[in-house]
Write a protein that holds these residues in place. Sequence first.
Motif, PDB file in Angstrom:
ATOM      1  N   UNK A 205       0.831  -1.210   0.000  1.00 38.03           N
ATOM      2  CA  UNK A 205       0.000   0.000   0.000  1.00 38.03           C
ATOM      3  C   UNK A 205       0.862   1.255   0.000  1.00 38.03           C
ATOM      4  N   UNK A 206       1.916   1.234   0.807  1.00 37.01           N
ATOM      5  CA  UNK A 206       2.802   2.397   0.899  1.00 37.01           C
ATOM      6  C   UNK A 206       3.521   2.631  -0.426  1.00 37.01           C
ATOM      7  N   UNK A 207       4.038   1.562  -1.028  1.00 33.10           N
ATOM      8  CA  UNK A 207       4.778   1.706  -2.286  1.00 33.10           C
ATOM      9  C   UNK A 207       3.856   2.142  -3.425  1.00 33.10           C
ATOM     10  N   UNK A 208       2.600   1.708  -3.387  1.00 33.27           N
ATOM     11  CA  UNK A 208       1.636   2.159  -4.407  1.00 33.27           C
ATOM     12  C   UNK A 208       1.419   3.667  -4.306  1.00 33.27           C
ATOM     13  N   UNK A 209       1.353   4.137  -3.079  1.00 27.90           N
ATOM     14  CA  UNK A 209       1.168   5.577  -2.884  1.00 27.90           C
ATOM     15  C   UNK A 209       2.415   6.347  -3.319  1.00 27.90           C
ATOM     16  N   UNK A 210       3.591   5.743  -3.123  1.00 27.40           N
ATOM     17  CA  UNK A 210       4.830   6.381  -3.580  1.00 27.40           C
ATOM     18  C   UNK A 210       4.809   6.578  -5.093  1.00 27.40           C
ATOM     19  N   UNK A 211       4.341   5.579  -5.809  1.00 25.80           N
ATOM     20  CA  UNK A 211       4.294   5.672  -7.271  1.00 25.80           C
ATOM     21  C   UNK A 211       3.319   6.747  -7.721  1.00 25.80           C
ATOM     22  N   UNK A 212       2.249   6.954  -6.937  1.00 25.77           N
ATOM     23  CA  UNK A 212       1.253   7.976  -7.287  1.00 25.77           C
ATOM     24  C   UNK A 212       1.741   9.384  -6.945  1.00 25.77           C
ATOM     25  N   UNK A 213       2.731   9.479  -6.046  1.00 24.05           N
ATOM     26  CA  UNK A 213       3.240  10.791  -5.619  1.00 24.05           C
ATOM     27  C   UNK A 213       4.754  10.827  -5.800  1.00 24.05           C
ATOM     28  N   UNK A 214       5.229  10.939  -7.023  1.00 20.63           N
ATOM     29  CA  UNK A 214       6.677  10.883  -7.270  1.00 20.63           C
ATOM     30  C   UNK A 214       7.454  12.053  -6.668  1.00 20.63           C
ATOM     31  N   UNK A 215       6.760  13.136  -6.308  1.00 22.99           N
ATOM     32  CA  UNK A 215       7.446  14.320  -5.764  1.00 22.99           C
ATOM     33  C   UNK A 215       7.429  14.353  -4.236  1.00 22.99           C
ATOM     34  N   UNK A 216       7.341  13.189  -3.612  1.00 24.19           N
ATOM     35  CA  UNK A 216       7.225  13.120  -2.144  1.00 24.19           C
ATOM     36  C   UNK A 216       8.442  13.701  -1.439  1.00 24.19           C
ATOM     37  N   UNK A 217       9.647  13.511  -2.000  1.00 20.86           N
ATOM     38  CA  UNK A 217      10.871  14.070  -1.428  1.00 20.86           C
ATOM     39  C   UNK A 217      11.130  13.583   0.002  1.00 20.86           C
ATOM     40  N   UNK A 218      10.817  12.323   0.293  1.00 26.44           N
ATOM     41  CA  UNK A 218      11.079  11.775   1.618  1.00 26.44           C
ATOM     42  C   UNK A 218      12.568  11.505   1.793  1.00 26.44           C
ATOM     43  N   UNK A 219      13.003  11.543   3.028  1.00 28.75           N
ATOM     44  CA  UNK A 219      14.409  11.285   3.319  1.00 28.75           C
ATOM     45  C   UNK A 219      14.720   9.804   3.056  1.00 28.75           C
ATOM     46  N   UNK A 220      15.864   9.504   2.464  1.00 25.29           N
ATOM     47  CA  UNK A 220      16.207   8.101   2.184  1.00 25.29           C
ATOM     48  C   UNK A 220      16.192   7.213   3.421  1.00 25.29           C
ATOM     49  N   UNK A 221      16.640   7.729   4.555  1.00 24.83           N
ATOM     50  CA  UNK A 221      16.627   6.920   5.773  1.00 24.83           C
ATOM     51  C   UNK A 221      15.215   6.567   6.210  1.00 24.83           C
ATOM     52  N   UNK A 222      14.280   7.501   5.980  1.00 26.07           N
ATOM     53  CA  UNK A 222      12.886   7.213   6.337  1.00 26.07           C
ATOM     54  C   UNK A 222      12.278   6.184   5.398  1.00 26.07           C
ATOM     55  N   UNK A 223      12.670   6.244   4.132  1.00 24.95           N
ATOM     56  CA  UNK A 223      12.193   5.235   3.188  1.00 24.95           C
ATOM     57  C   UNK A 223      12.743   3.856   3.546  1.00 24.95           C
ATOM     58  N   UNK A 224      13.984   3.826   4.030  1.00 25.16           N
ATOM     59  CA  UNK A 224      14.543   2.552   4.487  1.00 25.16           C
ATOM     60  C   UNK A 224      13.824   2.071   5.748  1.00 25.16           C
ATOM     61  N   UNK A 225      13.481   2.997   6.604  1.00 20.87           N
ATOM     62  CA  UNK A 225      12.805   2.653   7.862  1.00 20.87           C
ATOM     63  C   UNK A 225      11.477   1.938   7.586  1.00 20.87           C
ATOM     64  N   UNK A 226      10.706   2.459   6.623  1.00 21.55           N
ATOM     65  CA  UNK A 226       9.386   1.873   6.373  1.00 21.55           C
ATOM     66  C   UNK A 226       9.458   0.563   5.595  1.00 21.55           C
TER      67      UNK A 226
END
Length: 456
Positions: free
Chosen positions: A10-31
């Motif tokens: 679900x989270x990765x699907x939302x990432x694809x829908x919002x390519x401009x999220x600009x989340x920190x790489x460490x937070x993406x690793x965390x999830x």
Amino acid sequence: MATPAEVKSLFESRLKESPSHDFHPLDLERVKDEKYIRRALKHYDNDAKLAADMLWEICSWRRSVNANEINETNIRMDYIKEGIFFPRGRDVDGCLLLIIKSKMYVKGQKDFEEIKRAIIYWFDRIEREENGNKITLFFDLDGCGLSNMDMELISYLISLFKSYYPYFLNYILIYQMPWVMSAAFKVIKSLLPAKAVEKMKFVAKDTLKEYVPPEQALACWGGKDNYAFEFVPENKSNLENTQKKVTFAEQGDSQHSPGEMLRISPNDTIVFKSENDDISGQFTITNMDENAVSFKIRTTSPEKFRVRPSSGVLPSGVSQTILIVVQPGFHLRTVTKDRFLVMSVQIPRTDLSQKELADIWQNSSGSKVDEYRLKCHFPEKSLPKNGNLTEKGPEKSDSVTNALNNLQMNYEILHKQINKLKIYQFMTLILTAVAVLLGYLVYKNTNEYERYCERM
């Protein structure tokens, strides 16, 4: 029962829908970590959709407050070292206590934004050191009065546990609560979700052992631990990654000279104007480099401003106007102290994916990143317009704050009246003593006069 794989999907699907999220790489690793995802699932009773939404909100919040860049080099270490907040001891379930020495905190005497950064520092550090296991929030209210009660601070702590640190709270222990705070904590209790209310426990010296073993309790609570707080820096091996430090130091407000990566117009100050009930400012950035660049906009108080766009890519010679709007509900006299930071880094081409951009930023060294600092200026005529604005928040929080303010005001009036009553009692006691003494002297003189008359 929902699984971590469902939440991750679900989270990765939302990432694809919002390519401009600009989340920190460490937070993406965390999830991506299964244990962390399970914490979010437990937080929401195995609801995969709510858990995924929470992970998204956590990443968004951490980006907005630059949580991954908060460390011992860029927070108010005097706030940390005085020991208002510190971890020590464990409860009966083995969960670490995060102690709040409320008597040492007086509302309004410290920069609240810096206090929030200090709290994030402790939460993140403890989360790393405890490997995500639960903690217990311990309010030490011994000797406190209403001046030590800060509804905004308590609401902030509750919001961290509720929204940004999943399944992280074991108990909320309130130790030695003075009677003058009873009404305030009833109001606080009404703000908590049902699960958190169950975790709130009021304890005294004789009941503390039900939740904290004597050997884990401080001596001042009647326990066996003679510990006196002394700050110990975090063991750097606990950090997953060494973060590039981003500060907003004045450094003489120096700017990069024209001809480097970006040209900023105006080059050092954002001038805000009032228009249609909004207060906004803008500046333009132009890529002066031969290569394309990626840029990011940061501010010392991200919750106060809406920045559009906050990041992007600029081909060589192209300009971008950045619009900044003051969020409603903030005093301008505090906003004027804030700063903005424009960061830029060279990129090989403009069609990079978000992951490729994140990798470039993550691996960039200080020599590759240009930084430009901007101050804020508000015209005097705009100040009265926002002069009556209060900190933003839900209506319920406003009413709670008003109730607590009225309670504190009534307490102060009552305290003054009691002091006056004590003075009157003391004066009455003195006058009574004088009257008794005078009565005794009159009585004695009368007896002597009668004896003298009898002898005559």
